[in-house]
Enzyme design. Structure first.
Site, PDB file in Angstrom:
ATOM      1  N   LEU A  44       0.814  -1.209   0.000  1.00 20.43           N
ATOM      2  CA  LEU A  44       0.000   0.000   0.000  1.00 20.43           C
ATOM      3  C   LEU A  44       0.849   1.261   0.000  1.00 20.43           C
ATOM      4  CD1 LEU A  44      -3.221   0.778   1.855  1.00 20.43           C
ATOM      5  CD2 LEU A  44      -1.251   2.234   2.369  1.00 20.43           C
ATOM      6  N   ASP A  47       0.349   8.752   1.622  1.00 20.53           N
ATOM      7  CA  ASP A  47       0.750  10.158   1.487  1.00 20.53           C
ATOM      8  C   ASP A  47       2.066  10.366   0.743  1.00 20.53           C
ATOM      9  OD1 ASP A  47      -1.209   9.965   3.433  1.00 20.53           O
ATOM     10  OD2 ASP A  47      -0.184  11.237   4.878  1.00 20.53           O
ATOM     11  N   ARG A 167       1.183  15.284  14.035  1.00 22.83           N
ATOM     12  CA  ARG A 167       2.030  14.664  13.002  1.00 22.83           C
ATOM     13  C   ARG A 167       2.118  15.521  11.731  1.00 22.83           C
ATOM     14  NH1 ARG A 167      -2.423  11.292  13.960  1.00 22.83           N
ATOM     15  NH2 ARG A 167      -4.074  11.355  12.388  1.00 22.83           N
ATOM     16  N   GLU A 222      -4.867  16.932   9.127  1.00 23.08           N
ATOM     17  CA  GLU A 222      -3.669  16.213   8.708  1.00 23.08           C
ATOM     18  C   GLU A 222      -2.943  16.970   7.593  1.00 23.08           C
ATOM     19  OE1 GLU A 222      -3.980  11.631   9.656  1.00 23.08           O
ATOM     20  OE2 GLU A 222      -5.098  12.100   7.828  1.00 23.08           O
TER      21      GLU A 222
END
Length: 489
Positions: A44, A47, A167, A222
């Protein structure tokens, strides 16, 4: 298949050569492998990270779990290019290998400093009770290609008032200072972004929270990205937890931006307009931008979404990245256009011009599974007009303009194997004008459609049969004049 925690957090180093070879064969046998998009060799991809220009090349990393099509132990995988078109797989860039990133090297960014590329990323850890503690970590890429981690995190702790959802540092330099924005969640479970400052990329000072007019806008922000373009400030981020509103916010999670005055770094205040979605399609998230040597601001996004199953999962892989897009500002909006270098992909050109009246027509050479096509419609009085592509007897993906609503509609109801149907099979947005231009990049299992030279973009995965190759132009309830240019890729 249900993946256990142990399976998700296996390291690629623990897999046998036979297991990896079998997985690669499984992936290669998949009918939906792309031809001109960045995609994982196995497992997979999510980002994009560390998008930058360094030592004469573009560098792009991405989140990668190598052992299957699930979110598990994340690595940074490294690709590079001299032209933004042809990408070379370099290999693993950052491994989760120490106590500060033991459960994954999460997203981050890159900046050149003193002749080296500094990669700032979030190290994900879990304790014996599975409680997360994030660290902001540093790795350095030398001109030799070697990447070495800094021994300690550069930001150890989460500031008071925020949860462990902390994050995705995005770094930039201004007036001899380095700044970084980090996506965060307040203790009241609302999303926000915080600001740090550094003189050397090693020691960082917490400046505080960015002040916006969105105090309660989803539960987590995010992948923040702040930059200035055409003397305006732009904050890109991916808020989670927005409620659908008309045509907006229809995906499980969103990506978008606020645009306004440049960020006041002292007060951390951003004076801005409304939040606008970057992409109107089904599959787009976590974009990241960089500035190239010509001063262009270029964006790449993840062509996928978390927590959605995709048909390629059964072949051991998932997701790809979007094509690079050049950004500009026009009419209070971010405009996205495919970078000019993508013209290098063009092969044979075919052109048609016609008038269609309450009909559907096909044309010689207008078919295929991998191509670029520009269609311009004008002098129309039809109720709707547009294009069916990747079409066959039972399948078709449709992009059309509804003249009554002044809306562009992308319909993947019959696009092939279903994906994300719980979130609907149509996406639409308002577009006004006497001419409507669709600029499509169609790959084996995706489409990116730029509307009116990048005023809007629809990015989507589609999973049709290999024999669904037809392109059909149509008008309903009236006439439309159009011309189309198609290049094989």
């Amino acid at each position: 298949m249900v993946w256990t925690k142990e399976q998700r957090y296996r390291r690629i180093e623990e897999a046998s050569r036979e297991e990896l070879s079998k997985l690669r064969l499984e992936v290669r046998s998949c009918e939906w492998r792309q031809t001109f998009h960045i995609q994982p060799e196995t497992g997979l991809l999510n980002d994009p990270n560390g998008f930058s220009y360094f030592n004469g090349e573009y560098h792009l990393f991405y989140q990668w779990f190598p052992l299957g099509p699930v979110h598990g132990l994340k690595y940074w995988y490294h690709t590079k290019s001299k032209d933004l078109v042809h990408w070379e797989n370099v290999g693993i860039g950052i491994k989760p290998s120490n106590q500060y990133d033991s459960h994954g090297a999460y997203s981050g960014s890159a900046i050149e400093h003193k002749g080296k590329l500094h990669l700032l990323y979030t190290g994900n850890t879990r304790d014996e009770n599975w409680i997360r503690h994030p660290y902001q970590c540093l790795a350095i890429l030398e001109k030799t290609g070697v990447i070495e981690k800094w021994g300690q995190p550069v930001i150890h702790d989460v500031p008071k008032g925020y949860t462990d959802h902390f994050r995705d540092p995005k770094v930039w330099k201004k007036d001899n200072h380095f700044y970084a924005v980090i996506g965060a969640q307040r203790e009241n479970n609302t999303g926000c972004i915080v600001l740090y400052r550094s003189e050397d990329l090693l020691s960082w000072n917490f400046e505080g929270e960015l002040q916006t007019s969105l105090p309660s806008f989803g539960y987590m922000w995010e992948c923040p990205d702040y930059f200035e373009l055409q003397e305006q400030g732009v904050l890109v981020f991916s808020p989670q937890g927005l409620t659908p509103n008309g045509d907006e916010f229809q995906n499980i999670y969103q990506s978008g931006y606020i645009l306004g005055e440049p960020l006041d770094l002292k007060s951390r205040t951003l004076t801005h307009g409304s939040f606008q979605e970057l992409d109107r399609g089904f599959d787009f998230y976590a974009p990241q931008t960089m500035t190239d040597p010509d001063g262009r601001r270029i964006l790449v996004g993840w062509m996928g979404l978390p927590e959605i199953d995709y048909p390629s999962d059964k072949n051991g892989w998932a997701h790809c990245l979007t094509l690079p897009r050049e950004l500009s500002i026009r009419g209070g909006k971010l405009i996205q256009q495919p970078v000019k270098e993508l013209k290098e992909l063009r092969k044979q050109l075919y052109v048609i011009r016609d008038v269609i009246f309450d009909e559907k027509k096909s044309y010689e050479h207008f078919n295929g599974t991998s191509y670029e096509m520009v269609c311009e419609f004008e002098n129309f009085d039809a109720d709707a007009f547009g294009v069916e592509f990747r079409a066959g007897e039972q399948e078709k993906t449709v992009v059309k303009y509804d003249t009554a609503q002044n809306k562009v509609v992308l319909d993947r109801t019959n696009s092939g194997e279903a994906v994300g149907e719980a979130y609907g099979t149509e996406r639409k947005c308002l577009v006004e004008g006497s001419k409507i231009k669709f600029h499509l990049f169609v790959d084996i299992s995706s489409v990116e459609i730029f509307i009116n030279d990048g005023e809007e973009v629809f990015t989507s995965r589609i999973f049709p049969d290999a024999e669904s190759k037809e392109i059909r132009f149509f008008a309903e309830g009236g006439r439309a004049v159009f011309q189309a240019s198609k290049w094989d890729i």
